[in-house]
Design an enzyme around this catalytic site. Structure first.
Site, PDB file in Angstrom:
ATOM      1  N   HIS A 183     -31.590   0.622  -0.032  1.00 43.31           N
ATOM      2  CA  HIS A 183     -32.789   1.004   0.430  1.00 43.31           C
ATOM      3  C   HIS A 183     -33.872  -0.533   0.477  1.00 43.31           C
ATOM      4  O   HIS A 183     -34.494  -0.320  -0.018  1.00 43.31           O
ATOM      5  CB  HIS A 183     -33.541   1.827  -1.440  1.00 43.31           C
ATOM      6  CG  HIS A 183     -34.561   2.623  -1.001  1.00 43.31           C
ATOM      7  ND1 HIS A 183     -35.742   2.391  -0.584  1.00 43.31           N
ATOM      8  CD2 HIS A 183     -34.550   3.710  -1.082  1.00 43.31           C
ATOM      9  CE1 HIS A 183     -36.530   3.181  -0.573  1.00 43.31           C
ATOM     10  NE2 HIS A 183     -35.579   3.482  -1.207  1.00 43.31           N
ATOM     11  N   GLU A 287     -32.551   1.986   5.738  1.00 43.66           N
ATOM     12  CA  GLU A 287     -31.684   2.052   4.728  1.00 43.66           C
ATOM     13  C   GLU A 287     -30.256   2.535   5.129  1.00 43.66           C
ATOM     14  O   GLU A 287     -29.951   3.770   5.136  1.00 43.66           O
ATOM     15  CB  GLU A 287     -31.959   2.952   3.189  1.00 43.66           C
ATOM     16  CG  GLU A 287     -33.453   2.633   3.176  1.00 43.66           C
ATOM     17  CD  GLU A 287     -33.721   4.102   2.593  1.00 43.66           C
ATOM     18  OE1 GLU A 287     -33.514   4.259   1.324  1.00 43.66           O
ATOM     19  OE2 GLU A 287     -34.993   3.957   2.645  1.00 43.66           O
TER      20      GLU A 287
END
Ligand code: TA6
Length: 330
Positions: A183, A287
């Site tokens: 992330h 991500e």
């Protein structure tokens, strides 16, 4: 078998006599949390907390910080650190019984002093191997035994490489299924002057519209409001162009077919206690992920997911550099 030496014995790099040896240092970070600082001889560096195996800094050889970490980030378990590269496992925002992005980012990892041979030979000499195994409490909420090994490495040019290896170590013969994301929060000068190349015309699931499926238009992605999209089966390379800084981030991924793009914008920013009201202007999450098609491992099987980040100067703002050439480059 790689001849590399990691944490245990950083070795001098004969090919770089004018630089010092790569170093890996274990020290105390915010609130006394243990962190590892990796320094590459040419000056780039990265920091990873044992808590969450959470990369919180990646600097180029001029000492410029390339990742975003909120000024309001809470470095206090069990809260995940807001920014850097949270590891989302064993789920990425699936509406399952676990916390939204799983629990790997909320756990204390250990230094892996005896990692199995690294699957590929790498040029990186500056790396550390961390490992996470489920606790008894973890097994109560996710009843699957696993070994999650993550190598954080700096390449000779300052690239940041994360390689995850997840093995099903169950003895009950049962497979398990997971979704995953790195992330990554990139630091950008001004979100309204950022473009993302490489996701044009792809299908995506829009988290702002009940994950309905849409098709992206044909131009580079720009940002004027909240975005929360899961692009499906993307190319290996994605470019994030920062107009003001004349800098392009290139994200290369392997084993992670999807890519999530997220900016909370003003309303959501205000709603997050660990995020400054205006900080949305200076970050963008892109991500590398495996979301649409969850990954299933039988006992003994191992999955590998890798992302490589580089930051290259880009004169794109003057229109000279065609970002597609950046994507087609080696
Ligand atoms: O990656 C995008 C996203 O799934 C958003 O929906 C938003 O929830 C973001 O992750 C942050 O999630 P977190 O659990 O870290 O607050």
């Amino acid at each position: 078998m790689s001849s590399e030496k990691g944490l245990s014995a950083p070795s001098a790099t004969p090919s770089a006599p004018s630089f010092g040896p790569p170093t890996v240092e274990l020290c105390k970070g915010v609130n006394g949390l243990d962190k590892l600082v990796l320094r590459e001889p040419r000056g780039s560096s990265t920091e990873v907390y044992l808590y969450g195996c959470h990369v919180t800094s990646w600097k180029n050889d001029h000492g410029e910080e390339l990742l975003f970490v909120s000024s309001k980030a809470v470095f206090k378990p069990p809260k995940a650190i807001r920014g850097g590269i949270p590891i989302c496992f064993p789920q990425f925002s699936n509406l399952g019984s676990l916390e939204q992005h799983g629990f790997a980012r909320n756990r204390l990892w250990a230094i892996d002093t005896d990692p199995p041979p690294f699957p590929t030979t790498t040029s990186s000499k500056t790396f550390v191997d961390l490992i996470l195994k489920p606790s008894e409490d973890d097994l109560k909420i996710w009843p699957h035994s696993f070994e999650f090994r993550l190598r954080v490495a700096l390449g000779p040019g300052g690239d940041l490489l994360l390689t995850s290896r997840i093995r099903n170590t169950s003895t009950d013969g049962k497979p398990f299924t997971f979704t995953f994301a790195y992330h990554t929060y990139f630091s950008v000068s001004d979100i309204s002057e950022v473009r993302v190349e490489g996701l044009e015309t792809l299908d995506y699931l829009d988290n702002l519209q009940n994950r309905e499926r849409f098709t992206e238009q044909g131009d580079a992605i720009t940002f004027e409001s909240e975005v929360d999209k899961i692009y499906l089966s993307t190319p290996t390379k994605i470019a994030i162009l920062d107009h003001e800084k004349k800098r392009t981030f290139v994200l290369r991924k392997d084993g992670l077919p999807d890519a999530v793009v997220w900016n909370p914008w003003d309303k959501k920013a205000k709603a997050m206690a660990d995020f400054g009201d205006d900080e949305y202007k200076h970050m963008l999450c892109v991500e590398a992920a495996a979301v649409e098609k969850p990954i299933t491992l039988k006992p003994g099987e191992e999955w590998k997911g890798r992302q490589e980040l580089s930051a290259v100067p880009s004169s794109y703002c003057s229109g000279q550099l065609d970002p597609r050439k950046v994507l087609q480059g080696s």
